[in-house]
Design a protein around this motif. Structure first.
Motif, PDB file in Angstrom:
ATOM      1  N   ALA A  39       0.855  -1.185   0.000  1.00 21.82           N
ATOM      2  CA  ALA A  39       0.000   0.000   0.000  1.00 21.82           C
ATOM      3  C   ALA A  39       0.890   1.234   0.000  1.00 21.82           C
ATOM      4  O   ALA A  39       2.019   1.203   0.493  1.00 21.82           O
ATOM      5  CB  ALA A  39      -0.903   0.005   1.223  1.00 21.82           C
ATOM      6  N   ARG A  40       0.361   2.317  -0.557  1.00 18.83           N
ATOM      7  CA  ARG A  40       1.086   3.575  -0.565  1.00 18.83           C
ATOM      8  C   ARG A  40       0.068   4.712  -0.573  1.00 18.83           C
ATOM      9  O   ARG A  40      -1.126   4.477  -0.768  1.00 18.83           O
ATOM     10  CB  ARG A  40       2.042   3.669  -1.737  1.00 18.83           C
ATOM     11  N   PRO A  41       0.507   5.941  -0.375  1.00 23.08           N
ATOM     12  CA  PRO A  41      -0.447   7.056  -0.379  1.00 23.08           C
ATOM     13  C   PRO A  41      -1.164   7.175  -1.717  1.00 23.08           C
ATOM     14  O   PRO A  41      -0.576   6.957  -2.776  1.00 23.08           O
ATOM     15  CB  PRO A  41       0.447   8.282  -0.131  1.00 23.08           C
ATOM     16  N   ALA A  42      -2.444   7.503  -1.666  1.00 25.29           N
ATOM     17  CA  ALA A  42      -3.199   7.737  -2.889  1.00 25.29           C
ATOM     18  C   ALA A  42      -2.590   8.929  -3.620  1.00 25.29           C
ATOM     19  O   ALA A  42      -2.195   9.921  -2.993  1.00 25.29           O
ATOM     20  CB  ALA A  42      -4.658   8.000  -2.563  1.00 25.29           C
ATOM     21  N   LEU A  43      -2.503   8.821  -4.938  1.00 26.50           N
ATOM     22  CA  LEU A  43      -1.897   9.880  -5.725  1.00 26.50           C
ATOM     23  C   LEU A  43      -2.650  11.194  -5.510  1.00 26.50           C
ATOM     24  O   LEU A  43      -3.869  11.257  -5.635  1.00 26.50           O
ATOM     25  CB  LEU A  43      -1.919   9.509  -7.209  1.00 26.50           C
ATOM     26  N   GLY A  44      -1.911  12.235  -5.164  1.00 25.51           N
ATOM     27  CA  GLY A  44      -2.502  13.543  -4.939  1.00 25.51           C
ATOM     28  C   GLY A  44      -2.948  13.809  -3.523  1.00 25.51           C
ATOM     29  O   GLY A  44      -3.336  14.933  -3.203  1.00 25.51           O
ATOM     30  N   HIS A  45      -2.884  12.792  -2.645  1.00 25.22           N
ATOM     31  CA  HIS A  45      -3.306  13.030  -1.259  1.00 25.22           C
ATOM     32  C   HIS A  45      -2.313  13.935  -0.557  1.00 25.22           C
ATOM     33  O   HIS A  45      -1.102  13.743  -0.647  1.00 25.22           O
ATOM     34  CB  HIS A  45      -3.419  11.717  -0.491  1.00 25.22           C
ATOM     35  N   GLU A  46      -2.832  14.901   0.155  1.00 20.72           N
ATOM     36  CA  GLU A  46      -2.009  15.797   0.961  1.00 20.72           C
ATOM     37  C   GLU A  46      -2.512  15.778   2.400  1.00 20.72           C
ATOM     38  O   GLU A  46      -3.696  15.587   2.651  1.00 20.72           O
ATOM     39  CB  GLU A  46      -2.050  17.227   0.401  1.00 20.72           C
ATOM     40  N   GLY A  47      -1.617  15.981   3.330  1.00 19.78           N
ATOM     41  CA  GLY A  47      -2.017  16.018   4.728  1.00 19.78           C
ATOM     42  C   GLY A  47      -1.779  14.710   5.439  1.00 19.78           C
ATOM     43  O   GLY A  47      -1.144  13.787   4.919  1.00 19.78           O
ATOM     44  N   ASP A  48      -2.311  14.627   6.648  1.00 21.29           N
ATOM     45  CA  ASP A  48      -2.093  13.455   7.482  1.00 21.29           C
ATOM     46  C   ASP A  48      -2.899  12.260   6.997  1.00 21.29           C
ATOM     47  O   ASP A  48      -3.830  12.391   6.191  1.00 21.29           O
ATOM     48  CB  ASP A  48      -2.479  13.770   8.937  1.00 21.29           C
ATOM     49  N   VAL A  49      -2.517  11.099   7.516  1.00 19.82           N
ATOM     50  CA  VAL A  49      -3.231   9.855   7.238  1.00 19.82           C
ATOM     51  C   VAL A  49      -3.709   9.296   8.574  1.00 19.82           C
ATOM     52  O   VAL A  49      -2.898   9.066   9.472  1.00 19.82           O
ATOM     53  CB  VAL A  49      -2.330   8.835   6.523  1.00 19.82           C
ATOM     54  N   PRO A  50      -5.004   9.076   8.758  1.00 24.72           N
ATOM     55  CA  PRO A  50      -5.508   8.555  10.035  1.00 24.72           C
ATOM     56  C   PRO A  50      -5.002   7.139  10.310  1.00 24.72           C
ATOM     57  O   PRO A  50      -4.827   6.344   9.386  1.00 24.72           O
ATOM     58  CB  PRO A  50      -7.034   8.570   9.854  1.00 24.72           C
ATOM     59  N   VAL A  51      -4.801   6.848  11.573  1.00 19.74           N
ATOM     60  CA  VAL A  51      -4.406   5.498  11.969  1.00 19.74           C
ATOM     61  C   VAL A  51      -5.450   4.492  11.503  1.00 19.74           C
ATOM     62  O   VAL A  51      -5.121   3.380  11.068  1.00 19.74           O
ATOM     63  CB  VAL A  51      -4.206   5.424  13.488  1.00 19.74           C
ATOM     64  N   ALA A  52      -6.715   4.869  11.550  1.00 22.51           N
ATOM     65  CA  ALA A  52      -7.796   3.962  11.160  1.00 22.51           C
ATOM     66  C   ALA A  52      -7.668   3.530   9.709  1.00 22.51           C
ATOM     67  O   ALA A  52      -7.979   2.382   9.357  1.00 22.51           O
ATOM     68  CB  ALA A  52      -9.151   4.628  11.391  1.00 22.51           C
ATOM     69  N   ALA A  53      -7.181   4.427   8.844  1.00 23.69           N
ATOM     70  CA  ALA A  53      -7.009   4.066   7.437  1.00 23.69           C
ATOM     71  C   ALA A  53      -5.918   3.025   7.278  1.00 23.69           C
ATOM     72  O   ALA A  53      -6.049   2.077   6.487  1.00 23.69           O
ATOM     73  CB  ALA A  53      -6.681   5.310   6.616  1.00 23.69           C
ATOM     74  N   VAL A  54      -4.838   3.172   8.022  1.00 28.60           N
ATOM     75  CA  VAL A  54      -3.759   2.177   7.992  1.00 28.60           C
ATOM     76  C   VAL A  54      -4.265   0.835   8.498  1.00 28.60           C
ATOM     77  O   VAL A  54      -3.980  -0.226   7.918  1.00 28.60           O
ATOM     78  CB  VAL A  54      -2.558   2.653   8.824  1.00 28.60           C
ATOM     79  N   GLU A  55      -5.048   0.855   9.569  1.00 30.31           N
ATOM     80  CA  GLU A  55      -5.569  -0.393  10.129  1.00 30.31           C
ATOM     81  C   GLU A  55      -6.507  -1.092   9.151  1.00 30.31           C
ATOM     82  O   GLU A  55      -6.507  -2.328   9.047  1.00 30.31           O
ATOM     83  CB  GLU A  55      -6.271  -0.101  11.448  1.00 30.31           C
ATOM     84  N   LYS A  56      -7.310  -0.325   8.402  1.00 30.71           N
ATOM     85  CA  LYS A  56      -8.202  -0.935   7.412  1.00 30.71           C
ATOM     86  C   LYS A  56      -7.403  -1.622   6.313  1.00 30.71           C
ATOM     87  O   LYS A  56      -7.750  -2.719   5.870  1.00 30.71           O
ATOM     88  CB  LYS A  56      -9.115   0.134   6.813  1.00 30.71           C
ATOM     89  N   VAL A  57      -6.331  -0.970   5.861  1.00 30.52           N
ATOM     90  CA  VAL A  57      -5.501  -1.578   4.829  1.00 30.52           C
ATOM     91  C   VAL A  57      -4.835  -2.845   5.353  1.00 30.52           C
ATOM     92  O   VAL A  57      -4.800  -3.879   4.669  1.00 30.52           O
ATOM     93  CB  VAL A  57      -4.445  -0.579   4.321  1.00 30.52           C
ATOM     94  N   ARG A  58      -4.311  -2.790   6.568  1.00 28.68           N
ATOM     95  CA  ARG A  58      -3.664  -3.976   7.131  1.00 28.68           C
ATOM     96  C   ARG A  58      -4.658  -5.132   7.276  1.00 28.68           C
ATOM     97  O   ARG A  58      -4.302  -6.293   7.033  1.00 28.68           O
ATOM     98  CB  ARG A  58      -3.034  -3.638   8.486  1.00 28.68           C
ATOM     99  N   ALA A  59      -5.886  -4.828   7.659  1.00 27.27           N
ATOM    100  CA  ALA A  59      -6.906  -5.874   7.771  1.00 27.27           C
ATOM    101  C   ALA A  59      -7.179  -6.502   6.408  1.00 27.27           C
ATOM    102  O   ALA A  59      -7.341  -7.726   6.291  1.00 27.27           O
ATOM    103  CB  ALA A  59      -8.186  -5.294   8.359  1.00 27.27           C
ATOM    104  N   ARG A  60      -7.221  -5.676   5.370  1.00 25.66           N
ATOM    105  CA  ARG A  60      -7.438  -6.190   4.025  1.00 25.66           C
ATOM    106  C   ARG A  60      -6.254  -7.027   3.562  1.00 25.66           C
ATOM    107  O   ARG A  60      -6.434  -8.085   2.923  1.00 25.66           O
ATOM    108  CB  ARG A  60      -7.668  -5.022   3.056  1.00 25.66           C
ATOM    109  N   GLN A  61      -5.038  -6.618   3.884  1.00 28.06           N
ATOM    110  CA  GLN A  61      -3.857  -7.401   3.523  1.00 28.06           C
ATOM    111  C   GLN A  61      -3.874  -8.762   4.215  1.00 28.06           C
ATOM    112  O   GLN A  61      -3.543  -9.783   3.601  1.00 28.06           O
ATOM    113  CB  GLN A  61      -2.588  -6.620   3.879  1.00 28.06           C
ATOM    114  N   ARG A  62      -4.287  -8.785   5.469  1.00 31.17           N
ATOM    115  CA  ARG A  62      -4.387 -10.080   6.169  1.00 31.17           C
ATOM    116  C   ARG A  62      -5.454 -10.952   5.523  1.00 31.17           C
ATOM    117  O   ARG A  62      -5.283 -12.168   5.373  1.00 31.17           O
ATOM    118  CB  ARG A  62      -4.695  -9.852   7.652  1.00 31.17           C
ATOM    119  N   GLU A  63      -6.566 -10.331   5.130  1.00 31.14           N
ATOM    120  CA  GLU A  63      -7.641 -11.074   4.476  1.00 31.14           C
ATOM    121  C   GLU A  63      -7.154 -11.689   3.170  1.00 31.14           C
ATOM    122  O   GLU A  63      -7.516 -12.827   2.833  1.00 31.14           O
ATOM    123  CB  GLU A  63      -8.821 -10.135   4.213  1.00 31.14           C
ATOM    124  N   LEU A  64      -6.313 -10.952   2.439  1.00 31.93           N
ATOM    125  CA  LEU A  64      -5.799 -11.439   1.160  1.00 31.93           C
ATOM    126  C   LEU A  64      -4.627 -12.401   1.321  1.00 31.93           C
ATOM    127  O   LEU A  64      -4.228 -13.067   0.365  1.00 31.93           O
ATOM    128  CB  LEU A  64      -5.346 -10.249   0.307  1.00 31.93           C
TER     129      LEU A  64
END
Length: 246
Positions: A39-64
């Motif tokens: 996973a990487r930052p969405a193209l054009g995203h600026e600003g902070d990234v919430p911890v919850a967004a990282v956790e959602k991606v990690r959950a999806r990676q575990r699912e896959l």
């Protein structure tokens, strides 16, 4: 320059992976066999990234069933590191380097021929295998065929240092997208190290990229010592690439 690299980072996985969007993050998922993506930052995203967004991606990676991995540029997305580390991942820093001007000349190693390797080349299998041996990693079945397909499609360029028998002792790739390319996977088998093979392979890749109209050539060095080696070719550090993993 960093914006061009970010655009490249977003584009290059899409040739063999699908993109799943998680707000400020994009997860690339390998289609079929091959090295799993990240996973990487969405193209054009600026600003902070919430911890919850990282956790959602990690959950999806575990699912896959894929590695829980993130890659990004510190200077482009400075707010991501704190969020990633808050979820328990370890972050590694690597010099992000860009070639300044034309590459500096390097001597061809004695006893070796350094050249590009084609899709139907007799040296393909050993050229694909050499970097895996360099990093003590197994070669997955079908890897040579996938690399050959990418070479045929113009997605990958492969160079190798070959001995008199035509066997590769070092190899690497660059992956052009428009006028930008990244040098990746340069490795030398342990028995052939300290002969300048990796640097010669990198020089061949750069020369090929320039010959095909590439304007921006960049790479990520594993550490400061390797960065100094690439500096002999004319690369300079412009930023810090970050890789997070469990």
């Amino acid at each position: 320059m960093l914006n061009r690299i970010e655009t490249y980072y977003d584009a290059v996985p899409r040739s063999s992976a699908r993109a799943e969007e998680f707000g400020p993050l994009t997860l690339f998922v390998q289609e079929g066999q091959g090295w799993p993506y990240y996973a990487r930052p969405a193209l054009g995203h600026e600003g902070d990234v919430p911890v919850a967004a990282v956790e959602k991606v990690r959950a999806r990676q575990r699912e896959l069933g894929v590695p829980e991995a993130f890659e990004w540029v510190a200077e482009t997305t400075p707010g991501l590191r704190a969020a990633v580390e808050a979820t328990g991942l370890t972050v590694h820093e690597h010099p992000l380097m860009v070639l300044e001007g034309e590459p500096l000349p390097v001597p061809e190693p004695e006893g070796f021929t350094v050249r590009l390797v084609g899709a139907d080349d007799a040296a393909l299998d050993t050229a694909v295998a050499a970097p895996f041996a360099a990093f003590d990693a197994p070669v997955a079945p079908g890897t040579s065929a996938r690399v050959a397909d990418r070479i045929t499609a113009g997605l990958t360029r492969l160079a190798a240092a070959l001995d008199a028998t035509g066997s590769a002792h070092a190899a690497g790739q660059h992956q052009p997208v428009g006028t930008v390319t990244e040098v990746v996977g340069v490795g030398t088998v342990p028995a052939a190290r300290r002969q300048g093979l990796g640097l010669a392979v990198t020089a061949a890749l750069v020369a090929d990229a320039r010959a095909h109209g590439t304007e921006l050539v960049f790479l990520t060095a594993s550490d400061a010592d390797v960065a100094r080696l690439y500096g002999r070719l004319g690369f300079r550090t412009i930023a810090t690439a970050l890789i997070a993993e469990a």
